[in-house]
Design a protein around this motif. Sequence first.
Motif, short mmCIF file in Angstrom:
data_model
loop_
_atom_site.label_atom_id
_atom_site.label_comp_id
_atom_site.label_asym_id
_atom_site.label_seq_id
_atom_site.Cartn_x
_atom_site.Cartn_y
_atom_site.Cartn_z
N LEU A 48 42.06 -52.08 -26.12
CA LEU A 48 42.27 -53.26 -26.96
C LEU A 48 42.46 -52.86 -28.42
O LEU A 48 43.40 -53.32 -29.09
N CYS A 49 41.58 -52.02 -28.92
CA CYS A 49 41.65 -51.67 -30.34
C CYS A 49 42.84 -50.78 -30.66
O CYS A 49 43.39 -50.84 -31.77
N ARG A 50 43.28 -49.94 -29.72
CA ARG A 50 44.50 -49.17 -29.93
C ARG A 50 45.69 -50.11 -30.11
O ARG A 50 46.53 -49.91 -31.01
N ALA A 51 45.76 -51.11 -29.24
CA ALA A 51 46.88 -52.06 -29.33
C ALA A 51 46.84 -52.82 -30.64
O ALA A 51 47.88 -53.02 -31.29
N VAL A 52 45.65 -53.25 -31.05
CA VAL A 52 45.52 -54.01 -32.29
C VAL A 52 45.78 -53.11 -33.50
O VAL A 52 46.46 -53.52 -34.46
N ALA A 53 45.26 -51.89 -33.49
CA ALA A 53 45.47 -50.97 -34.61
C ALA A 53 46.96 -50.72 -34.83
O ALA A 53 47.45 -50.68 -35.97
N ASP A 54 47.70 -50.55 -33.75
CA ASP A 54 49.15 -50.34 -33.88
C ASP A 54 49.84 -51.60 -34.39
O ASP A 54 50.78 -51.52 -35.18
N PRO A 145 38.86 -69.58 -28.70
CA PRO A 145 38.51 -70.50 -27.61
C PRO A 145 39.18 -70.14 -26.28
O PRO A 145 38.55 -70.23 -25.22
N ARG A 146 40.45 -69.75 -26.31
CA ARG A 146 41.11 -69.46 -25.04
C ARG A 146 40.58 -68.18 -24.40
O ARG A 146 40.52 -68.07 -23.18
N VAL A 147 40.17 -67.22 -25.22
CA VAL A 147 39.58 -65.99 -24.68
C VAL A 147 38.19 -66.28 -24.12
O VAL A 147 37.82 -65.78 -23.05
N PHE A 223 44.97 -60.22 -21.63
CA PHE A 223 44.94 -59.10 -22.58
C PHE A 223 45.87 -59.39 -23.76
O PHE A 223 45.53 -59.12 -24.92
N ALA A 224 47.03 -59.95 -23.48
CA ALA A 224 47.97 -60.29 -24.56
C ALA A 224 47.34 -61.29 -25.52
O ALA A 224 47.51 -61.19 -26.75
N TRP A 225 46.60 -62.27 -24.99
CA TRP A 225 45.90 -63.22 -25.85
C TRP A 225 44.87 -62.51 -26.72
O TRP A 225 44.74 -62.80 -27.92
N MET A 226 44.12 -61.58 -26.12
CA MET A 226 43.09 -60.87 -26.88
C MET A 226 43.70 -60.06 -28.02
O MET A 226 43.19 -60.06 -29.14
N VAL A 227 44.80 -59.38 -27.74
CA VAL A 227 45.47 -58.60 -28.78
C VAL A 227 45.97 -59.52 -29.89
O VAL A 227 45.77 -59.26 -31.09
N GLU A 228 46.61 -60.61 -29.51
CA GLU A 228 47.15 -61.55 -30.49
C GLU A 228 46.05 -62.17 -31.35
O GLU A 228 46.16 -62.22 -32.59
N ASP A 229 44.98 -62.62 -30.71
CA ASP A 229 43.94 -63.35 -31.45
C ASP A 229 43.08 -62.42 -32.29
O ASP A 229 42.67 -62.77 -33.41
#
Length: 257
Positions: A48-54, A145-147, A223-229
């Motif tokens: 998760l954090c790799r995706a967000v960091a990028d 909320p959605r997560v 997972f896409a929601w988590m990265v986005e939010d």
Amino acid sequence: MQWAHASWDALPAMIGSAANSAILPIGATEQHGPHMGCGMDYVLADILCRAVADKVQVPMLPVMPYGCSIGHSRRWPGTIGISPVTLIELIKEIGDWAYHSGVRRLFIVNTHVTNAAPLRCALEMLRSEHDDMMVAVFNSALISPRVRAFHFADGEDWHANDAETSLMLATAPHMVRADKLAMADDPDRTDGLVFSHPVNRTSLNGVTGQPSAASAEKGAQWFAWMVEDLSALIEKGMQETPPLPHSYFDAASHPHA
């Protein structure tokens, strides 16, 4: 944007270009039922954090693979738990060293529920020592909320459930034993209880929820929601300044405080 991959002379520019920010992922190593690998929490924190960091271009510190998992008991092999006090001190010291490398906005991303209280304590210690450091703790299941909705869909005391299993099927399928899913479900037995009981007294197999309902398709969407939010929260934090400039230490410097 991996802190561990950067040389010391490259880090100041990385940190500075990210508004002096860094992401610190915190996971755990603990039993996750008969169908999933014990490292699920730290694997999720890392991915998760790799995706967000990028996505947001913020340096990511190495993932912490151990957490406050002592509530899982010794009933099942695989759990490596550290005490709340140990976790507090460890995160405080990591934060101290990050500060001296130039970090002034530290985003702690936690993927294990019972790390939350020690991490909050570490936050209190860091901000009381470093007047110009801001620290946030994001618990991954609660970032929006959605997560929250999909994590808690099959139990308030969920663990190794549909949500976690689906996330692993989508992002790290080697962590899941598909042949065990059909028989892994175990209900939430905590509704209406006064006390918080360890997992050995609330679950037959270490699971709370319905991993049998998991799918890679759901996991990919979630997972896409988590990265986005999470990215949105960090981007907002990169722009934030304290509402007032008052020093933590010296009231005399601010006579109108």
